[in-house]
Design an enzyme around this catalytic site. Structure first.
Site, PDB file in Angstrom:
ATOM      1  N   SER A   1      62.650  25.711  69.063  1.00 13.36           N
ATOM      2  CA  SER A   1      62.325  24.300  69.218  1.00 13.36           C
ATOM      3  C   SER A   1      63.579  23.514  69.176  1.00 13.36           C
ATOM      4  CB  SER A   1      61.558  24.050  67.780  1.00 13.36           C
ATOM      5  OG  SER A   1      62.327  24.401  66.785  1.00 13.36           O
ATOM      6  N   GLU A   2      64.667  23.973  68.498  1.00 12.50           N
ATOM      7  CA  GLU A   2      66.027  23.285  68.720  1.00 12.50           C
ATOM      8  C   GLU A   2      67.247  24.139  68.486  1.00 12.50           C
ATOM      9  OE1 GLU A   2      63.787  19.372  67.021  1.00 12.50           O
ATOM     10  OE2 GLU A   2      64.105  21.331  66.279  1.00 12.50           O
ATOM     11  N   THR A   3      68.098  23.774  69.325  1.00  8.15           N
ATOM     12  CA  THR A   3      69.504  24.438  69.084  1.00  8.15           C
ATOM     13  C   THR A   3      70.608  23.501  68.919  1.00  8.15           C
ATOM     14  OG1 THR A   3      68.931  26.571  70.671  1.00  8.15           O
ATOM     15  CG2 THR A   3      71.263  25.978  70.315  1.00  8.15           C
TER      16      THR A   3
END
Length: 271
Positions: A45-47
């Site tokens: 979902s996020e990096t």
């Protein structure tokens, strides 16, 4: 450059728990297109991408597979643990797109100190649109906790619902995304049920991030704390727990410390 994969807001030794996050250390060689490409390849979902790393400070940016996000709580927790394992100071000041966020971390646990947020009512026509996109109606809302809108980090609404509603939540991702893009909402759209005065469960649609639902959302957890404090729905100071992510296969737990005034703190373990 070093690319790491961590899980943040884990529960005990459960290997499926926690929200997966990418953490890219020493990312100076990457431009925005390169960051987005790595985020898309990892598929989380996020990096988080960290540059200018010193023992007690770093600059950080967050990318979903679809777009850059202003702030991400679970990737911040993961990044702080990664820095602690590298030998960072006990407190690291992260320069984020929404302001400085200090984090306290060990090799297994971290606390982010969220930026100050403002809370307002959610306009009725907009609430009607949001409920339709979530495939809910006014009868599903908790009459004791009014919907709210939070700004400061990721601008987003918070919707409180009655028992049983989360079990059947089946949002229209295209409609939610259209609202997020049109209104400039960032991050997730938390739908929350209060189990007890200090215990909550949440589901967080996240089409803006290119996924259907986020397993654990530190930014939304800070926003919930701000709402409860601003609306006097909780005697503060207080500590609340939020369980999230079971429906995604990644059960997660977030701990939120809400002081009488000042910054809210969000804590979780990572591995």
């Amino acid at each position: 450059m070093e690319i790491l994969r961590l899980r943040a807001f884990t529960i005990g030794d459960d290997p499926a728990s926690g929200n997966p996050a990418g953490v890219v250390l020493d990312a100076e060689s990457l431009d925005e297109a390169g960051m987005l490409a790595i985020a898309a390849e990892l598929g989380y979902s996020e990096t988080a991408f960290l540059t200018a790393i010193t023992p007690d400070a770093a600059t950080i940016r967050y990318f979903s597979p679809r777009a850059e996000i202003g702030f991400c709580g679970h990737a911040t927790i993961a990044s702080a643990v990664a820095l602690a394992r590298r030998g960072a100071a006990p407190v690291v000041r992260l320069a984020t797109p929404v302001g400085e966020v200090p984090v306290e971390a060990t090799a297994e646990r971290a606390t982010l100190i969220a930026v100050d947020e403002r809370v307002a009512a959610l306009a009725e026509p907009l609430l009607d649109e949001l409920l339709a996109a979530l495939r809910l109606d006014h009868a599903d809302l908790d009459p004791e906790l009014a919907p709210a809108f939070v700004t400061g980090a990721n601008p987003h609404p918070v919707v409180f619902v009655l028992p049983g509603v989360l079990d059947r939540l089946d949002h229209d991702a295209d409609a939610v995304l259209a609202l997020q893009d049109r209104e400039g909402w960032d991050g997730t759209v938390p739908v929350v049920h209060r189990l007890a005065p200090t215990a909550f469960v949440s589901r967080n649609p996240f089409p803006r991030g290119g996924i259907r639902e986020d397993p654990a959302t530190g930014s939304a957890a800070a926003g919930l704390g701000s709402v409860l404090r601003a609306r006097s729905d909780l005697a503060v100071p207080a500590t609340i727990t939020i369980d999230q992510g079971a429906e995604t296969g990644h059960p997660s737990r977030l701990i939120v410390d809400i002081p009488t005034e000042g910054r809210i703190r969000v804590t979780g373990t990572a591995g």
